[in-house]
Scaffold this motif. Structure first.
Motif, PDB file in Angstrom:
ATOM      1  N   THR A  53      -0.401  -7.709   2.207  1.00 51.54           N
ATOM      2  CA  THR A  53      -0.727  -8.000   1.212  1.00 51.54           C
ATOM      3  C   THR A  53       0.106  -9.405   0.751  1.00 51.54           C
ATOM      4  N   ILE A  54      -0.282  -9.739  -0.323  1.00 49.45           N
ATOM      5  CA  ILE A  54       0.669 -10.927  -1.395  1.00 49.45           C
ATOM      6  C   ILE A  54       0.639  -9.687  -2.327  1.00 49.45           C
ATOM      7  N   ARG A  55       1.693  -9.615  -3.721  1.00 49.75           N
ATOM      8  CA  ARG A  55       1.774 -10.163  -5.008  1.00 49.75           C
ATOM      9  C   ARG A  55       1.479 -10.690  -5.914  1.00 49.75           C
ATOM     10  N   THR A  56       0.343 -10.418  -6.561  1.00 51.08           N
ATOM     11  CA  THR A  56      -0.139 -11.841  -7.411  1.00 51.08           C
ATOM     12  C   THR A  56       0.356 -10.801  -9.014  1.00 51.08           C
ATOM     13  N   GLY A  57       0.016 -12.181  -9.992  1.00 49.82           N
ATOM     14  CA  GLY A  57       0.263 -12.357 -11.412  1.00 49.82           C
ATOM     15  C   GLY A  57      -0.331 -10.989 -11.342  1.00 49.82           C
ATOM     16  N   GLY A  58      -1.783 -10.623 -11.235  1.00 47.25           N
ATOM     17  CA  GLY A  58      -2.871  -9.569 -11.784  1.00 47.25           C
ATOM     18  C   GLY A  58      -2.429  -8.397 -11.018  1.00 47.25           C
TER      19      GLY A  58
ATOM     20  N   ALA B 247      -3.890 -18.268   1.662  1.00 52.26           N
ATOM     21  CA  ALA B 247      -3.957 -17.634   1.480  1.00 52.26           C
ATOM     22  C   ALA B 247      -5.138 -17.619   1.351  1.00 52.26           C
ATOM     23  N   VAL B 248      -6.148 -16.484   1.487  1.00 52.17           N
ATOM     24  CA  VAL B 248      -7.599 -16.968   1.327  1.00 52.17           C
ATOM     25  C   VAL B 248      -7.914 -15.225   0.933  1.00 52.17           C
ATOM     26  N   GLU B 249      -7.914 -14.767  -0.243  1.00 47.76           N
ATOM     27  CA  GLU B 249      -8.375 -13.706  -0.326  1.00 47.76           C
ATOM     28  C   GLU B 249      -9.436 -13.077   0.099  1.00 47.76           C
ATOM     29  N   LEU B 250      -9.793 -11.439  -0.056  1.00 47.02           N
ATOM     30  CA  LEU B 250     -10.351 -10.692   1.071  1.00 47.02           C
ATOM     31  C   LEU B 250     -11.462  -9.566   0.064  1.00 47.02           C
ATOM     32  N   GLY B 251     -10.754  -9.928  -1.040  1.00 50.54           N
ATOM     33  CA  GLY B 251     -11.356  -8.795  -2.089  1.00 50.54           C
ATOM     34  C   GLY B 251     -10.944  -8.007  -2.396  1.00 50.54           C
ATOM     35  N   ALA B 252     -10.822  -7.128  -1.787  1.00 54.91           N
ATOM     36  CA  ALA B 252      -9.811  -5.924  -1.740  1.00 54.91           C
ATOM     37  C   ALA B 252      -8.626  -5.702  -2.714  1.00 54.91           C
ATOM     38  N   PRO B 253      -8.210  -4.919  -2.901  1.00 51.94           N
ATOM     39  CA  PRO B 253      -6.618  -4.772  -3.516  1.00 51.94           C
ATOM     40  C   PRO B 253      -5.318  -5.146  -2.367  1.00 51.94           C
ATOM     41  N   ASP B 254      -5.460  -4.181  -1.762  1.00 57.06           N
ATOM     42  CA  ASP B 254      -4.732  -4.111  -0.368  1.00 57.06           C
ATOM     43  C   ASP B 254      -5.330  -4.244   0.860  1.00 57.06           C
ATOM     44  N   LEU B 255      -4.315  -4.220   2.073  1.00 55.63           N
ATOM     45  CA  LEU B 255      -4.567  -4.275   3.540  1.00 55.63           C
ATOM     46  C   LEU B 255      -5.160  -2.731   3.407  1.00 55.63           C
ATOM     47  N   GLY B 256      -4.366  -2.313   2.700  1.00 54.44           N
ATOM     48  CA  GLY B 256      -4.944  -0.589   3.726  1.00 54.44           C
ATOM     49  C   GLY B 256      -7.292  -0.499   3.241  1.00 54.44           C
ATOM     50  N   ALA B 257      -7.215  -1.021   1.775  1.00 57.19           N
ATOM     51  CA  ALA B 257      -8.320  -0.671   1.481  1.00 57.19           C
ATOM     52  C   ALA B 257      -9.052  -1.504   1.789  1.00 57.19           C
TER      53      ALA B 257
END
Length: 267
Positions: free
Chosen positions: A5-10, A22-32
């Motif tokens: 899980t990374i922090r971004t500007g949004g 790092a490739v986004e997985l389409g979820a706000p964090d790894l738990g989700a």
């Protein structure tokens, strides 16, 4: 495969860590993300927005796990060197999510404590809901492994026979930088200000990751994103003569071969 899980500007994003991006997985964090039953295939196939690896801001692997279960006295060599018998059952305690920080974040020293100690640990992240798990079900429910340091305020911990108050100070527990799937964790080490203070083989655990998942699932349902910290080996500062503790500016480096490294400065 490495997931984080990374922090971004949004806000935050669940990502797969590749060699260059790092490739986004389409979820706000790894738990989700882990809550999706097909998360393994989804992670492997993801082709979302990319972020350069340099400068990534890692949040705790799962920023808000439902449960953080910790284990005491779980390295056989450490137990024997203390003259104790190997335990029949795991010793369990808990933390709350506000205790967690990322792999490179500052560790906040607890106000009012003069005895803050390090505890390098292998972290197990749950990837499927399990209750009363068999050994094979417990193993299959493990999403992967991460690095944890169970930073502990000893003077608060030993105020009573219950350890919680020394274990869950806010912003005290580094976790990360990522979750690694399909790996056999190796040697665990902790250095403080460049001195090697702990070294052990994770194969020396009395209760293995699968043992712990199975045992805890007999007590409570484990869900995706739950974190189990599997215990620390010998070498903690409180047991030294004289005792040694962390202070402002102390740097803790926690490594597990095949998994990763946390590097944190205390403030």
């Amino acid at each position: 495969m490495k997931l984080a899980t990374i922090r971004t500007g949004g806000g935050t994003q669940a990502v797969r860590i590749d060699d260059a991006h790092a490739v986004e997985l389409g979820a706000p964090d790894l738990g989700a993300f882990l809550a999706q039953p097909t998360w393994r295939s989804l992670a492997a196939a993801a082709d979302g927005p990319r972020h350069p690896l340099e400068g990534l801001d890692y949040a705790p692997v799962v920023p808000r796990p439902e449960k953080i279960v910790c284990v005491g006295l779980n390295y056989a060599s450490h137990i024997r060197e203390m003259g104790r018998e190997l335990p029949e059952h795991p010793t369990l305690f808990a933390k709350f999510a506000r205790a967690l920080v990322g792999a490179y974040d500052e560790v906040e020293l607890p106000a009012g404590s003069a005895e803050v100690d390090w505890e390098a640990e292998l972290g197990v992240v749950v990837g499927a809901e399990v209750r009363h798990a068999s050994p094979s079900e417990a193993q299959a429910a493990i999403a992967g492994y991460t690095v944890v340091n169970d930073v502990t305020a000893r003077d608060f911990q030993y105020r009573s026979v219950q350890w919680l108050q020394g274990k869950t100070f806010e912003r005290s527990t580094p976790v990360g930088p990522w979750l690694v799937t399909d790996v056999e964790p190796g040697e665990l080490t902790c250095t403080v200000d460049g001195d090697v203070v702990q070294k052990a083989d994770t194969a020396d655990l009395v209760f293995s990751p699968a043992d712990l998942v199975a045992y805890v699932s007999r007590i409570v349902t484990l869900v995706p994103g739950d974190l189990i910290a599997t215990g620390t080996p010998g070498g903690v500062g409180h047991a030294r003569t004289p005792a040694r503790y962390l202070g402002a500016g102390s740097e803790i480096v926690t490594r597990i071969a095949g998994v990763g490294e946390c590097r944190n400065v205390c403030r």
